[in-house]
Every structure is written in structure tokens, then in C-alpha cells.
Enzyme design. Structure first.
Site, short mmCIF file in Angstrom:
data_model
loop_
_atom_site.label_atom_id
_atom_site.label_comp_id
_atom_site.label_asym_id
_atom_site.label_seq_id
_atom_site.Cartn_x
_atom_site.Cartn_y
_atom_site.Cartn_z
N LYS A 261 -5.15 6.52 19.83
CA LYS A 261 -5.08 7.12 18.48
C LYS A 261 -6.47 7.10 17.83
O LYS A 261 -6.87 8.04 17.15
CB LYS A 261 -4.07 6.34 17.63
CG LYS A 261 -3.86 6.89 16.22
CD LYS A 261 -2.80 7.97 16.18
CE LYS A 261 -2.81 8.83 14.93
NZ LYS A 261 -2.39 8.19 13.72
N ALA B 274 1.50 12.40 6.60
CA ALA B 274 1.91 12.28 5.20
C ALA B 274 0.77 12.71 4.28
O ALA B 274 -0.40 12.62 4.65
CB ALA B 274 2.31 10.84 4.89
N ASN C 134 -11.02 13.76 13.18
CA ASN C 134 -11.18 13.45 11.75
C ASN C 134 -12.64 13.48 11.32
O ASN C 134 -13.01 14.12 10.33
CB ASN C 134 -10.61 12.07 11.42
CG ASN C 134 -9.10 12.05 11.43
OD1 ASN C 134 -8.48 12.83 12.14
ND2 ASN C 134 -8.51 11.18 10.64
N GLY D 258 0.86 -1.18 0.00
CA GLY D 258 0.00 0.00 0.00
C GLY D 258 0.89 1.22 0.00
O GLY D 258 1.39 1.63 1.04
N SER E 194 -7.15 13.51 7.60
CA SER E 194 -7.25 12.66 6.41
C SER E 194 -8.70 12.35 6.02
O SER E 194 -9.01 12.22 4.84
CB SER E 194 -6.48 11.36 6.63
OG SER E 194 -6.99 10.69 7.77
N ASN F 43 -4.48 3.40 10.86
CA ASN F 43 -5.41 3.89 11.87
C ASN F 43 -6.60 2.95 11.93
O ASN F 43 -6.88 2.22 10.98
CB ASN F 43 -5.90 5.29 11.48
CG ASN F 43 -4.86 6.36 11.76
OD1 ASN F 43 -4.06 6.22 12.68
ND2 ASN F 43 -4.88 7.42 10.97
N GLY G 76 0.63 4.63 -0.83
CA GLY G 76 0.04 5.96 -0.98
C GLY G 76 0.89 6.97 -0.24
O GLY G 76 2.14 6.92 -0.31
N ALA G 77 0.24 7.86 0.51
CA ALA G 77 0.97 8.94 1.19
C ALA G 77 1.98 8.40 2.21
O ALA G 77 3.18 8.66 2.12
CB ALA G 77 -0.04 9.86 1.86
N GLY H 136 2.73 5.13 3.02
CA GLY H 136 3.52 3.99 2.55
C GLY H 136 4.72 4.43 1.72
O GLY H 136 5.86 4.01 1.95
#
Ligand code: NAD
Length: 307
Positions: free
Chosen positions: A185, A129, A193, A7, A256, A103, A9-10, A12
Site C-alpha cells: 500500500k 473516503a 499520491n 480521529g 489524498s 497509510n 475525519g473522512a 474515521g
């Protein structure tokens, strides 16, 4: 160490960048064609706290990878975890460790359906990220990355991975209670979020409202009730203080889930407030805030025609 990122993306790609720069043999795995094409043709460009650099790094779809790895870092979104675990099965040896920094709640149980518990390492990170474009990411902050093995037999390998993370500038820390850290978290993500996404507000705007502070407390109470069912003791006032403290440093940041809604992508709500609502309701504990928040986010996904 031979490392795969499942994975890319941002977060990873950013971790892949840091780990390769630190001297490790890193392979990125992903399904996003544009990301794969761009990184192959132009390399991976990362902006790490303002320092921009481009590196060459291998990337492919999991089914095309023939290698096996010492460690695989999972960096899908929560809803992509199961699919990715199936897709990478052929790259795992009996000793490959999977490190999960997603998360959300419930991931250790999902991973245990696919690999032995002795190979599972769970964790959380507060690195931030983002994706600026395919092949271009930014990584901000200082971490840490807190990890702990799911089975005591995996402690020495976990410590070795903590050292790798430290040496690569990712601020690895050995967690004495990752189960607690994961719930804490989740409380941050399940308040900041989701409310930011629903109210279309950045963190500073969100926390300028007295209504937000009242809602955060009620949401955390529901998370604490669910955590207790899971054997984790969350002190509501301490968690609320922790969230308020975190909000001070985030200012104009859009979390995010807000970014997912803005980009018309599915959110991780079912693995945060959705999981808490279900756990509470299954145990006859009302969880009206988490239930409503989950419905509002899903309604937004439907209204936007997210696919
Ligand atoms: P991401 O959305 O950037 O990437 C997740 C997956 O979605 C990757 O496989 C990526 O290639 C794919 N993807 C991203 N944009 C796409 C697009 N436009 N089209 C097709 N595919 C696309 O997610 P992330 O921010 O890297 O987060 C991964 C996990 O880490 C999540 O569980 C997240 O909650 C958690 N996390 C993220 C951060 C952060 O700051 N980004 C911090 C802590 C934890």
C-alpha cells in the site's frame, strides 16, 4: 462491541457511521471543533456509494471521554498518531485492542511505545473516503479492510473484529501477512499520491505520461530496497503491475496527498517516501527519487504556508 474512533475525519467518521449502523456502540473522538459542533447539532451525514443517510452519534475531544472501549480504530493522519495515542491513554484497559489502518510506514513501532504488542492490530484498507463539509463524509468502493494481529496471542480477537467489519458492510478480511500488505500500500501511496500532488494531475492524467511509468518503476525499486531492510520481500515488477492495475480503476480521482496540498494541509510524505529515503540512506543505499519527492512536497507545503 464498544468501539471508539480516534480521529474522526473522512475515513474515521465513515467507519464510525458503518459500525454504528451495524449495531455497535460507537464513540467518535476528534480535535476539530467545527466537526464536533456540526455532528452534535446536525448529526453525521454519510454518502456510502450514493446512499445518503444522517445518524446521531456521540463525538467529543479525547480528554472529555470517560468510557473505555473494547476496540479503538486509529484514523488520524500519520503525523497525528503519537499525539492521539497519548490523548486516549486513559480510555484503554489492559485488553483494549488498537486497530491501525493509517497509510504510511512505521506505525506499529510507534503504537508499541504506548500499548502492549498483544493489543496491536495492524491493517490497510482501499476504501476511499472524503470530507464534503464538517459533519458530511462520503465512502466509496468495496474495501477490503485487511487486518492482522502484531502478536500471535491476539488472533482470536482479530478474527472477531474481522467478523464485525464483515457484518457492518466494511468487507473485513484476515490478512496472513499484513507487513507485506502495508509495504505494498505504501508503494501505491508513494508513487500515485506524491506524483499526483507534485504534478497537479489526476490519476488518469498522471498515468497517461510515459515519464510517470518510468518514475513509478524507479520509486518502487527504492521502496523494495527499504522493504528488504525491514524483512519484507517486494517483487518490483509485480508491485508496478499492481499500481498500474489500481490506476485503471481510479480515473479522474485526485489522491489524498493532492487533496491535502489543495487544502493547504500537511501531507504524510515523511511516512512514505521520506521514510524510504531515510532507511536507504542509513544503510548506504542511494534513494534519489524518494529524497527529491520528499523535498518537493515539503517545499510545496512551505510555499503554501501550511501550518
Ligand atoms: P482526514 O484528513 O480526513 O482526517 C484526519 C484527521 O484530520 C481527523 O482527526 C480530522 O478530524 C482532521 N481534519 C480533517 N480536516 C480538518 C480540517 N479542515 N481542520 C481540522 N482538522 C481536520 O484523513 P483521512 O482521509 O480520514 O485519513 C486518515 C488515515 O487513513 C490517513 O493515514 C490516510 O492516509 C488513511 N487512509 C485514508 C483513506 C481515504 O480514502 N480517506 C483511505 C485509506 C487510508
Amino acid at each position: 462491541m464498544k468501539i471508539a474512533i480516534a480521529g474522526s475525519g473522512a475515513l474515521g467518521s465513515s467507519f464510525g457511521f458503518m459500525l454504528q449502523k451495524g449495531g455497535h456502540d460507537v464513540t467518535l473522538m476528534d480535535y476539530w471543533d467545527e466537526q464536533i459542533q456540526t455532528i452534535r447539532e446536525h448529526g453525521l451525514t454519510a454518502n456510502v456509494n450514493g446512499v445518503i443517510e444522517t445518524i446521531r452519534i456521540p463525538i467529543d475531544k479525547p480528554e472529555n471521554i470517560q468510557d473505555s472501549f473494547d476496540v479503538v480504530f486509529m484514523f488520524t493522519k500519520s503525523m497525528g498518531l503519537r499525539h492521539m495515542l497519548k490523548a486516549i491513554a486513559h480510555t484503554l484497559t489492559v485488553d483494549t485492542k488498537i486497530v491501525c489502518l493509517l497509510n504510511g510506514l512505521g506505525h506499529a513501532k510507534t503504537i508499541a511505545e504506548y500499548i502492549p504488542t498483544k493489543n496491536i492490530i495492524m491493517g490497510t484498507t482501499v476504501w476511499t473516503a472524503g470530507l464534503d463539509a464538517p459533519g458530511k463524509v462520503h465512502l466509496m468502493g468495496h474495501g477490503p479492510v485487511e487486518i492482522q494481529e502484531s502478536d500471535p496471542s491476539g488472533k482470536s480477537e482479530t478474527l472477531a473484529i474481522v467478523k464485525v467489519l464483515q457484518d457492518c458492510g466494511l468487507n473485513g478480511v484476515y490478512s496472513e501477512d499484513v507487513h507485506f500488505t502495508t509495504w505494498r500500500k505504501a508503494c501505491v501511496n508513494g508513487t500515485m499520491n506524491s506524483l499526483s500532488a507534485i504534478l497537479d494531475a489526476n490519476i488518469e492524467e498522471l498515468f497517461s505520461s510515459t515519464q510517470t511509468h518510468a518514475m513509478v518503476k524507479e520509486i518502487v525499486k527504492e521502496f523494495a530496497a527499504a522493504a528488504e531492510i525491514d524483512g519484507v520481500d517486494l517483487n518490483v515488477d509485480e508491485i508496478v503491475d499492481y499500481i498500474n492495475q489500481a490506476s485503471v480503476n481510479l480515473g479522474s480521482h485526485y489522491p489524498s496527498m493532492h487533496q491535502d496540498i489543495s487544502n493547504r494541509r500537511f501531507t504524510e510524505i515523511d511516512f512514505l517516501n521520506g521514510t524510504v529515503a531515510k532507511m536507504c540512506e542509513d544503510n548506504n543505499i542511494p534513494a534519489p527519487y524518494c529524497r527529491l519527492i520528499t523535498q518537493l512536497i515539503h517545499a510545496k507545503e512551505e510555499i503554501l504556508g501550511v501550518k
